[in-house]
Scaffold this motif. Structure first.
Motif, PDB file in Angstrom:
ATOM      1  N   ARG B 609     -37.599  13.535 -41.600  1.00 39.44           N
ATOM      2  CA  ARG B 609     -37.034  14.083 -42.835  1.00 39.44           C
ATOM      3  C   ARG B 609     -36.528  12.938 -43.692  1.00 39.44           C
ATOM      4  O   ARG B 609     -35.970  11.967 -43.197  1.00 39.44           O
ATOM      5  CB  ARG B 609     -35.865  15.010 -42.534  1.00 39.44           C
ATOM      6  N   LEU B 610     -36.715  13.114 -44.974  1.00 41.54           N
ATOM      7  CA  LEU B 610     -36.390  12.007 -45.858  1.00 41.54           C
ATOM      8  C   LEU B 610     -36.032  12.522 -47.245  1.00 41.54           C
ATOM      9  O   LEU B 610     -36.655  13.420 -47.772  1.00 41.54           O
ATOM     10  CB  LEU B 610     -37.624  11.103 -45.965  1.00 41.54           C
ATOM     11  N   ILE B 837     -27.647  14.632 -44.860  1.00 44.10           N
ATOM     12  CA  ILE B 837     -27.466  16.042 -45.221  1.00 44.10           C
ATOM     13  C   ILE B 837     -28.732  16.836 -44.940  1.00 44.10           C
ATOM     14  O   ILE B 837     -28.701  17.915 -44.340  1.00 44.10           O
ATOM     15  CB  ILE B 837     -27.090  16.146 -46.714  1.00 44.10           C
ATOM     16  N   PHE B 838     -29.832  16.263 -45.336  1.00 46.00           N
ATOM     17  CA  PHE B 838     -31.114  16.949 -45.173  1.00 46.00           C
ATOM     18  C   PHE B 838     -31.443  17.134 -43.692  1.00 46.00           C
ATOM     19  O   PHE B 838     -31.865  18.209 -43.252  1.00 46.00           O
ATOM     20  CB  PHE B 838     -32.193  16.145 -45.896  1.00 46.00           C
ATOM     21  N   THR B 839     -31.228  16.058 -42.936  1.00 46.77           N
ATOM     22  CA  THR B 839     -31.501  16.135 -41.505  1.00 46.77           C
ATOM     23  C   THR B 839     -30.618  17.190 -40.854  1.00 46.77           C
ATOM     24  O   THR B 839     -31.084  18.007 -40.058  1.00 46.77           O
ATOM     25  CB  THR B 839     -31.240  14.768 -40.849  1.00 46.77           C
ATOM     26  N   CYS B 842     -31.880  20.711 -41.518  1.00 41.16           N
ATOM     27  CA  CYS B 842     -33.006  21.122 -40.671  1.00 41.16           C
ATOM     28  C   CYS B 842     -32.549  21.343 -39.229  1.00 41.16           C
ATOM     29  O   CYS B 842     -32.912  22.333 -38.593  1.00 41.16           O
ATOM     30  CB  CYS B 842     -34.110  20.074 -40.707  1.00 41.16           C
ATOM     31  N   GLU B 843     -31.733  20.432 -38.726  1.00 37.61           N
ATOM     32  CA  GLU B 843     -31.278  20.550 -37.343  1.00 37.61           C
ATOM     33  C   GLU B 843     -30.439  21.814 -37.154  1.00 37.61           C
ATOM     34  O   GLU B 843     -30.588  22.520 -36.163  1.00 37.61           O
ATOM     35  CB  GLU B 843     -30.447  19.322 -36.964  1.00 37.61           C
ATOM     36  N   ASN B 844     -29.579  22.083 -38.133  1.00 40.25           N
ATOM     37  CA  ASN B 844     -28.740  23.275 -38.016  1.00 40.25           C
ATOM     38  C   ASN B 844     -29.558  24.540 -38.057  1.00 40.25           C
ATOM     39  O   ASN B 844     -29.237  25.520 -37.381  1.00 40.25           O
ATOM     40  CB  ASN B 844     -27.688  23.297 -39.132  1.00 40.25           C
TER      41      ASN B 844
END
Lengths: 357, 1165
Positions: B609-610, B837-839, B842-844
């Motif tokens: 993710r980026l 934040i983005f990672t 997705c993880e959440n």
């Protein structure tokens, strides 16, 4: 940074029974999350508080969307919006219509009106059932009442069919509807010792014996109202206390039967006339709506309390009432056997049920 | 008048109260198709009206039947004012247009209103009577089946795979029309819904026409998308793989040999349409006489003489298509594209162009030969031949196949006689032929066993375009040209990897204001020529001589490119399975894991993710900024993937999908794939942490990080049960030296592969992957690597069709869609902060899924499909659709080894009379030494600003310290040894072709026969579907349970019938957002409504499941201040009837009884 929007929708609607219960019990999302955290769900799946919050919100939303359908449970089975397996549907309905005995005890016999609804916050504080839950339960009573009020046929069956409830729950609702319709007084201090289940039992007795539907279920009338003719006929029973001979005859028959069978025989013999007068006066007055409302309080005041003060045991009570009822059949001048049976059958079982601490 | 559509409105239920006074509704229904409208009577004062209308009959062209939906509007009658609309139902008639699918649509449909959502339900019956139209010039393509499934559908067998089909239609977006200012939101939404429905129908019809032209009867892997370009229009585009499918009658699978021949024979020479058949004999006759490279071409003119052609039909077609081709000269359209190509980047197409010039004499002569051909019919192929690799044409790729065959023949014929130098020329010619196969693309992601020969790696291309620069926005030309360009790029990338085909191909766009990023990706591959010879099994004794049979469970890993001239730096070793051929150290693909592949342990979802901030800009400046960022993003995503792969101790990625989404002030990149340990590939080395300069960071710190990484790797090995069967570290598969150390100048052909083994200097064990920590950013990166939490016990996840290592599914299936939108309130965000934040987002999301689905443990989340978008400046939207499936934990260990194999072989028998339409390609796959281009991965140092990228399967990017791109070099590698086998192939082909020409007439006969037999058996099918329906209604609940899954199968069941494609588009809007529970409440109910409508349509078709379901689009816009929100959702899938594998027999008997029941009801109606 904040989560603006967060939804999760399954093809088969996902519902957690625990969260459903919390929702029904009127917990706010945050409180529900707290309860769940204490319950230890977090350990199950390495979840964090955020995950729990998100899940709880999703479920709450789902339940809110379902609520509309739950108001007419028959729709739940053939609606297309949520794909819910049948056993889940049953669970949803059953739990939605379940109620707290403490709450129902407070509103039993009251008019299901806006006025009562306004008092719900008092009831809420008194029973420590959340206001939200109180409202839901109250609205359920009202909804069932409204639907069933106008329907023909047996009350319990109607409730079961329209709301797809279990037999037990349908009977309870029948009791609630019946009490609300006849406005039986249940709130007096003297009646406080009685539980909802005691009343529900009595209501069942009344419904199945004293309503129009009880004698003839082909009749078009509903069974939420008591059989007026029967109530009229009850006046005839007065003869048992107004006719001196009959009263004495009755007393001697009962006393003969009871002698030696109970420790409180003396007391029984002594209070026979009073008790008999009490019961028959109740019967004779039932044509008045006002007195119908006081039926249970009368039973307690006129019969249960005197007996209790004389320390009758429950077995004594049974023995006494059985012989009291049966002896009347032997009285040859007493012609109203059918009405007597119909009356005493119910009164007997109600008193049995109500005779406890 | 080719069709009669009949509709009957039966009843309504749960209608909303429209009259406040009476709390009731006076409902009536308008039924509209095309321009004809019928009305039912008003059913007064009822919320559950019974209309029981007559049959409304529409007599229409089948073209309209394909394009138009049946539109049912429920209204409330009002004596004094205008009637109020309650809602609408659009019914797609398409499933009724092919005989094998549904015969009647009947059931309860939700009445949908774009403002209020679902408002009650309506019971409708729809039937179609089709008259056979044999008109050759018809514009309809009724009867072509469409499948979203990206594999050969169960209960079908592919007799022929024709190849890539695409189409694109454009229209003005109603939301941007002037009239939108004066009409209600409802009217606007409905206009849009209707338009997209119409356009989808048109698109499908046009694709169907192409398929018919190619001689196919179905489109598999149909992927339709729409682009909301805003002002410039609304684009609906679709790609797919044209096939000829045969329905497998259950239980009669072995009839294949006899039955197959008429079909496979023409198939084997890549032809199925009359026009092609006509040309085939040419080669047969010419082959003996050919004596040099030019011969086949010279021979071509004679092709006109053989009489059995039937050129009249395709004639008009082809010329028309070539007309459009000509208008598509791409270079002139260039001004819209913002592209700057610095010399630093080695554009893969340039070396290919050089080979083109080499081969020009050959192709030129072909052109001439064709030119002299007196028949005008050949004009289309002619044009395609004359244009070189840059040619852009609408894809009607069968013509190419023929040409490929032609040039392949020619070179083959000559190869025997010519000496070395000529061979190179020959190879180039074959190469040219390959290039001229317009787009050898396949949207399929899983194939019958043995179909994939070798997999090269992922190829992808992106292009940034400005939408406000389209000259003629209402016409598709510009967009066509854009896509052509990208596809060409993909094609040349594939060639750079030594591959002749691209599988698992997909296309996507991301639009923000006037900027549009077009993306395409796929997996370069070599497909098995064996399937082309299937038709001549009788000659078959020579089969085994063709190629050394590469073991099925590792063959696809073997490199397709030349080891001496690898397109990128990679470490090659001998295959750990067969020890015979080279494999790369890491393999990336966009396809599913082949069922026969040997894997160790389980797979897992790997995501990179980026986030990249960019300045707000307009027009070209903006586009340039974006194109400048793209390569860096691709590079970083790639590095992340690689690191995460190593961290999980795996060595291959499947189902790789990289999405780059553009917003006003940032770009989001999300790469998802399923990691797996392929036992054929070397074990991945660990990750080595190194400080750039010893003083920078304390060595303690580094060693602690190193320890954490090593621990994680160990934990992951345990978690995914990666215990490769042979850990014996004999030096057999030692890596060959880095290619750049060796001279890559022209090698003489004597240097065959035998010699290579000598050159294999043992280079020690695989190098560990080195991560340098030179600044804090790098530390952050490493930390973020370690953030990815493994799924909790009992869960596995993947984004592919099959979960590597799990096959014993039980019946629990839960498909879900989840949407999360994050608002970035913090204005001063850095790239690092955004990434975090983005990672976390997705993880959440994943964590939420695990938690919600915990009751299904042990379970696997399959086909996790993440879509990211930047709907507004500070919003990030992630949409996920996936399915959770339960499996039997007990059996996992024992069965995984055998089960896939068994299943695979079964499937092989069913699916694999499978001549691919690739004859020339097949030969070329043996001469796989195409021109080699070394493709360097962009490194940030090389200031790249090209907007089109090649991410080849680039092993070892991280260690590629080599910043300078290597020059293109043409290598004539070793292929002498293959020449002889190749000649064999040609000879065989000649036979095939001869057979094919004979078989053509027979084939048409059999077609006619099959049509009539289908007609005959249709009542039975009707009976069956009816019986299903009726048995349902007897059940306690009146609503059919419809299962949905993004996979192509439902565990524990067998699909017995495909009922047609589901492709639905909905808009929902609200002006009372708060009252509907805010944005979440709004979207939650909308998604639930969409599911409900899909289920209702499937149930009405008589189905009980949707497979290959996907949510293509979920565009959400909000304006909380105005209390408004709008959302558009597009979903698709295949409606099917599936039956439980365990009670197939009982269902067969009920089907029989159902048949009688069905005929009775038939009589009644």
């Amino acid at each position: 940074m904040s989560v603006e929007l967060d939804v999760f929708v399954g093809n088969t609607t996902i519902m957690d029974e625990e969260v459903y219960q919390l929702w029904l019990d009127g917990y706010t999302v945050n409180d529900a999350v707290k309860v769940r955290m204490e319950g230890g769900v977090m350990d199950e799946c390495e979840a964090s508080k955020d995950v729990l919050l998100s899940d709880t919100m999703d479920q709450y939303r789902t339940f809110q969307m379902c609520e509309r359908l739950l108001h007419s449970p028959a729709k739940l089975a053939n609606q297309l919006l949520f794909q819910i397996p049948p056993h889940r549907q049953i669970m949803l309905i059953e739990r939605y219509y379940a109620f707290d005995d403490t709450f129902v005890r407070e509103v039993l016999g009251k008019k299901l009106s806006k006025g009562t609804k306004k008092d719900l916050d008092d009831i809420s504080t008194k029973t420590s059932v959340t206001l939200k839950s109180c409202r839901r339960q109250f609205d359920n009573f009202k909804r069932v009442f409204k639907v069933v009020e106008e329907l023909k046929g047996p009350l319990v069956e109607n409730i079961r069919q329209h709301f797809l409830l279990s037999d037990k729950l349908a009977r309870d609702y029948a009791a609630i509807v019946f009490f609300a319709n006849n406005r039986f007084e249940t709130g007096k201090r003297k009646l406080q010792y009685l539980s909802f289940q005691d009343f529900a039992f009595c209501a069942g007795q009344l419904i199945s014996n004293w309503t129009v539907g009880a004698v003839d279920n082909m009749v078009e009338d509903m069974d939420v109202d008591l059989d007026k003719e029967f109530l009229q006929e009850l006046k005839e029973l007065k003869i048992l206390i107004t006719d001196k001979d009959l009263l004495d005859q009755h007393k001697s028959l009962v006393c003969t039967a009871l002698r030696g069978k109970t420790k409180v025989f003396i007391e029984m013999e002594g209070s026979f006339k009073n008790l008999s007068r009490g019961l028959i006066n109740i019967a004779a007055k039932l044509t008045n709506t006002k007195d119908v409302r006081d039926f249970f309080i009368d039973l307690v005041e006129k019969f249960i309390e005197p007996c209790r003060s004389d320390r009758w045991s429950a077995a004594d009570m049974k023995l006494y009432l059985t012989h009291y009822t049966n002896s009347a059949h032997i009285l040859d001048t007493f012609k109203h056997q059918v009405v007597w049976d119909r009356y005493m059958g119910v009164v007997k079982s109600c008193i049995f049920k109500m005779y406890h601490d | 008048m080719p069709g009669k559509l009949k509709a009957k409105i039966v009843a309504g239920r749960h209608l909303p109260v429209m009259d406040r006074a009476s709390d009731l509704t006076d409902a009536f229904v308008e039924v509209k198709f095309g321009n004809t409208t019928f009305k039912t009577d008003v059913c007064p004062k009822s919320l559950n009206p019974q209309w029981n209308s007559e049959w409304f009959k529409f007599e229409v062209d089948d073209e309209d039947l394909q394009d138009e939906p049946l539109q049912i509007t429920v209204l409330d009658h009002d004596t004094y004012s205008a009637n109020d609309a309650i809602g609408k139902v659009y019914i797609d008639i398409d499933p009724l247009l092919y005989s094998e699918a549904a015969s009647v649509i009947s059931g309860w449909f939700p009445i949908y209103d774009t403002i209020h959502g679902i408002r009650g339900e309506i019971n409708v019956i729809v039937k179609v009577e089709l008259f056979n139209d044999l008109n050759r010039f018809r514009q309809s393509s009724c009867g072509v089946k469409f499948f979203c499934t990206t594999c050969i559908p169960q209960c079908y067998r592919a007799t022929l795979v024709h190849g890539f089909v695409e189409e694109l239609v454009v229209n003005e977006d109603p939301e941007y029309q002037w009239i939108d200012r004066i009409r209600t939101p409802r009217a606007s939404n409905e206009a849009r819904q209707r338009l997209i429905s119409l356009m989808s129908g048109e698109l499908q019809r046009k694709i169907g026409l192409k398929v018919l032209e190619m001689g196919g009867n179905a489109v598999v892997g149909y992927l339709q998308c729409f682009d909301l370009e805003g002002e410039s229009g609304l684009v609906v585009r679709a790609i797919g793989t044209a096939c000829t499918l045969d329905k497998l009658s259950s239980g009669s699978a072995p009839n294949t040999n006899t039955h197959m021949h008429p079909n496979t024979a023409p198939a084997s020479n890549a032809c199925n349409s009359p026009s092609k058949d006509g040309k085939e004999p040419v080669f047969v006759e010419d082959l003996p006489s050919s004596s040099g490279p030019p011969t086949p071409f010279r021979a071509l003119p004679t092709s006109s003489s053989p009489p059995p052609f039937s050129p009249s039909k395709p004639c008009s077609r082809q010329s028309s298509s070539s007309d459009t081709d000509l208008s598509l000269t791409p270079k002139t359209e260039e001004p819209h594209s913002v592209r700057c190509r610095p010399g630093i980047f080695l554009c893969p197409s340039s070396p290919i162009l050089s080979t083109d010039t080499l081969s020009l004499p050959g192709s030129g002569s072909v052109g001439c030969g064709r030119g002299s051909n007196p028949r005008a019919t050949t004009s289309a192929p002619l044009s395609s031949i004359q244009s070189d690799s840059a040619l852009l044409r609408k894809s009607v790729s069968f013509t190419e196949d023929l040409l490929l065959a032609a040039s392949g023949m020619g070179s083959g014929g000559s190869a025997g006689k010519e000496a070395g130098p000529l061979r190179t020329l020959l190879r180039q010619q074959t190469q040219t032929a390959l290039e001229q196969r317009e787009f050898p693309f396949f949207t399929l992601t899983s194939f019958p066993p043995g179909f994939l020969l070798h997999v090269g790696g992922v190829v992808s291309a992106r292009s940034v375009k400005l939408l406000d620069r389209i000259h003629n926005p209402d016409e598709p030309e510009t967009r066509d040209a854009w896509w052509e360009e990208i596809r060409q790029e993909i094609k040349s990338h594939a060639r750079a990897l030594g591959c002749h085909a691209v599988v698992g191909y997909s296309e996507s766009t991301s639009i923000c204001e006037e900027v549009c990023i077009l993306s395409a990706s796929g997996t370069a591959a070599i497909l098995n020529p064996r399937y082309m010879r299937e038709g001549c099994l009788d000659i078959g004794c020579t089969d085994h001589r063709f190629e050394e049979p590469s073991p099925p469970n590792c063959g696809f890993c073997h490199i397709p490119y030349d080891e001496l001239n690898m397109p990128f730096p990679a470490q090659l070793t001998y295959c750990y399975h067969c020890r015979r051929q080279k494999v790369p150290d890491v393999l990336f693909t966009t396809i599913d894991l082949p069922s026969e592949a040997a894997v160790a342990g389980k797979g897992c979802l790997i995501q990179a993710r980026l986030c990249r901030l960019k300045k707000k800009a307009q027009g070209e400046a903006n586009a340039t900024a974006i194109s400048n960022l793209l390569p860096f993003m691709e590079y970083e995503l790639h590095t992340q993937l690689m690191n995460k792969l190593k961290l999980r101790s795996m060595n291959a990625l499947f189902g790789l999908h990289i999405q780059i989404s553009v917003g006003e002030n940032m770009l989001l990149g999300l790469a998802s794939a399923t990691g797996v340990y392929l036992t054929a590939l070397p074990a991945p080395g660990g990750i080595q942490i190194a400080g750039k300069t010893p003083g920078d960071l304390s060595s303690e710190h580094i060693s602690s990080i190193q320890k954490r990484i090593n621990d994680t790797i160990a934990v992951n090995k345990e978690l995914y049960q990666i215990n490769p069967p042979e850990l014996a570290e004999e030096g057999v598969g030692s890596p060959i030296p880095e290619p750049r150390h060796r001279s890559r100048l022209f090698r003489s052909h004597s240097e065959s592969s035998d010699e290579l083994s000598e050159l294999d200097l043992s280079h020690g064990k695989k190098d560990a992957f080195v991560l340098e920590i030179d600044d804090t950013d790098a530390v952050e990166d490493i930390h973020s690597l370690l953030i990815d939490a493994p799924p909790p016990t009992g869960f596995y996840s993947c984004n592919t069709e099959n979960m590597p290592g799990i096959s014993n599914w039980t019946s629990g299936v839960q498909m879900f869609t989840s949407v999360r939108v994050l608002r970035l309130s913090n204005a001063n965000l850095t790239n690092q902060g955004l990434n975090k934040i983005f990672t976390d987002l997705c993880e959440n999301l994943l964590k939420s899924f695990y938690f919600k689905l915990r009751s299904m443990i042990p379970c696997c989340l399959c086909h996790l499909n993440f879509t990211v978008a930047v709907p507004e400046e500070e919003l990030i939207q992630v949409t996920v659709t996936a399915v959770a499936m339960t499996y039997d934990k007990e059996q996992t260990q024992e069965k995984t080894a055998e089960k896939p194999v068994n299943k695979g072989s079964l499937e092989a028998e069913e699916q694999l009379q499978f001549p691919l339409e690739l004859c020339a390609d097949s030969s070329s796959s043996n001469i796989q030494t195409a021109s080699k281009i070394s493709v360097s991965l962009f490194t940030p140092a090389a200031k790249l600003c090209q907007n089109q990228l090649l991410i080849a399967r680039s092993a070892g990017v991280g260690e590629s310290t080599n910043m300078s791109p290597r020059a293109a070099s043409v290598d004539y590698g070793s292929f002498a040894d293959r020449c002889s086998t190749w000649l064999e192939l040609l000879r065989l082909k000649a036979h095939t072709i001869r057979r094919g020409s004979v078989k053509t007439s027979r084939r048409t006969q059999s077609l006619a026969h099959s049509v009539s037999s289908l007609e005959r058996c249709s009542p039975l099918q009707e009976g069956r579907s009816r019986s299903l329906r009726s048995s349902r209604s007897f059940g306690g609940s009146s609503v059919t349970v419809v299962k949905m899954t993004p996979l192509s199968f439902l565990p524990g069941t067998r699909i017995i019938k495909y009922l047609g494609i589901i492709n639905m588009f909905f808009i929902r809007e609200t002006t009372s957002l708060r009252e509907e529970g805010g944005v979440s409440g709004f979207l939650h109910s909308f998604i639930a409504e969409v599911f409900a409508m899909v289920r209702a349509h499937v149930a009405a078709l008589g189905g009980n499941a949707v497979v290959s379901y996907s949510m293509k689009e979920c565009v959400f816009m909000e304006n909380p201040n105005k209390n408004q929100a709008q959302c558009l959702i597009n979903v698709s899938g295949d409606a099917v009837i599936c039956i439980s594998e365990t009670d197939q027999e009982s269902s067969a008997s009920t089907a029989n009884t159902g048949q009688t029941g069905g005929s009775e009801t038939d009589g009644a109606t």
